[in-house]
Write a protein that holds these residues in place. Structure first.
Motif, PDB file in Angstrom:
ATOM      1  N   TYR A  25       0.795  -1.234   0.000  1.00 18.94           N
ATOM      2  CA  TYR A  25       0.000   0.000   0.000  1.00 18.94           C
ATOM      3  C   TYR A  25       0.830   1.287   0.000  1.00 18.94           C
ATOM      4  CZ  TYR A  25      -3.733  -3.241   1.276  1.00 18.94           C
ATOM      5  OH  TYR A  25      -4.628  -4.280   1.285  1.00 18.94           O
ATOM      6  N   SER A  99      -3.915   0.854   6.572  1.00 21.57           N
ATOM      7  CA  SER A  99      -3.313   1.117   5.260  1.00 21.57           C
ATOM      8  C   SER A  99      -4.372   1.473   4.227  1.00 21.57           C
ATOM      9  CB  SER A  99      -2.516  -0.101   4.789  1.00 21.57           C
ATOM     10  OG  SER A  99      -1.417  -0.323   5.641  1.00 21.57           O
ATOM     11  N   LYS A 100      -5.477   0.757   4.233  1.00 24.58           N
ATOM     12  CA  LYS A 100      -6.541   1.023   3.264  1.00 24.58           C
ATOM     13  C   LYS A 100      -7.176   2.390   3.503  1.00 24.58           C
ATOM     14  CE  LYS A 100      -7.778  -3.571   1.745  1.00 24.58           C
ATOM     15  NZ  LYS A 100      -8.848  -4.577   1.649  1.00 24.58           N
ATOM     16  N   ASP A 104      -7.938   4.609   0.423  1.00 28.00           N
ATOM     17  CA  ASP A 104      -9.333   4.901   0.094  1.00 28.00           C
ATOM     18  C   ASP A 104      -9.846   6.226   0.648  1.00 28.00           C
ATOM     19  OD1 ASP A 104      -9.340   2.399  -1.126  1.00 28.00           O
ATOM     20  OD2 ASP A 104     -10.173   1.399   0.644  1.00 28.00           O
TER      21      ASP A 104
END
Length: 159
Positions: A25, A99-100, A104
């Protein structure tokens, strides 16, 4: 702060996963580790120990979570509020969600944390986290930088 075996064990237990998150990521491992240390009090906070939320990630109305009191810095002073925080099945699940979040963004701003991902180094990334609204503590960037330097967390960054 004196380095203890617990500190070393916590770092070692999270370092490999943090490096994997960086590879997948592009979130610096040193940032992932320093935030986990700071937000979870070395994995000892109730939120981390019982619910695997290492990062103080708040829950939306549709996400599973638990209510906790937390301190926020607003209008020049610290206030205590009650908020809903996400619960996870494992520390790894928490780290992936962390991390997302950078990838996002938030429901109201998908680009919110992109500057953390494009930061040239951990110092810049720490400052971008604060500017992007991850934390309300005006000392947050310096706290992360101090942890990274003290525990040499940048040695886990994939340069």
């Amino acid at each position: 702060m004196k380095t203890t075996n617990q500190h070393v064990q916590f770092i070692e237990s999270q370092a490999k996963q943090a490096q994997e998150m960086q590879q997948k990521y592009n979130v610096l491992a040193s940032i992932t580790l320093s935030q986990a240390i700071l937000e979870s009090d070395w994995g000892r906070s109730t939120l981390a120990a019982q619910f695997h939320n290492l990062y103080g990630i708040k829950a939306t109305s549709s996400q599973t979570g638990k209510n906790f009191y937390t301190k926020e810095y607003t209008n020049g002073k610290w206030v205590t509020i009650k908020d809903k925080f996400r619960t996870f099945k494992s520390d790894r699940e928490s780290m992936v969600a962390h991390s997302k979040l950078f990838i996002d963004g938030t429901a109201w701003n998908p680009e919110q944390y992109h500057s953390v991902l494009t930061a040239a180094n951990y110092t810049e990334a720490a400052h971008e986290l604060y500017k992007d609204g991850y934390a309300t503590d005006p000392d947050y960037p310096q706290k992360l930088i101090t942890l990274i330097k003290r525990y040499r967390l940048d040695r886990y960054d994939n340069n």
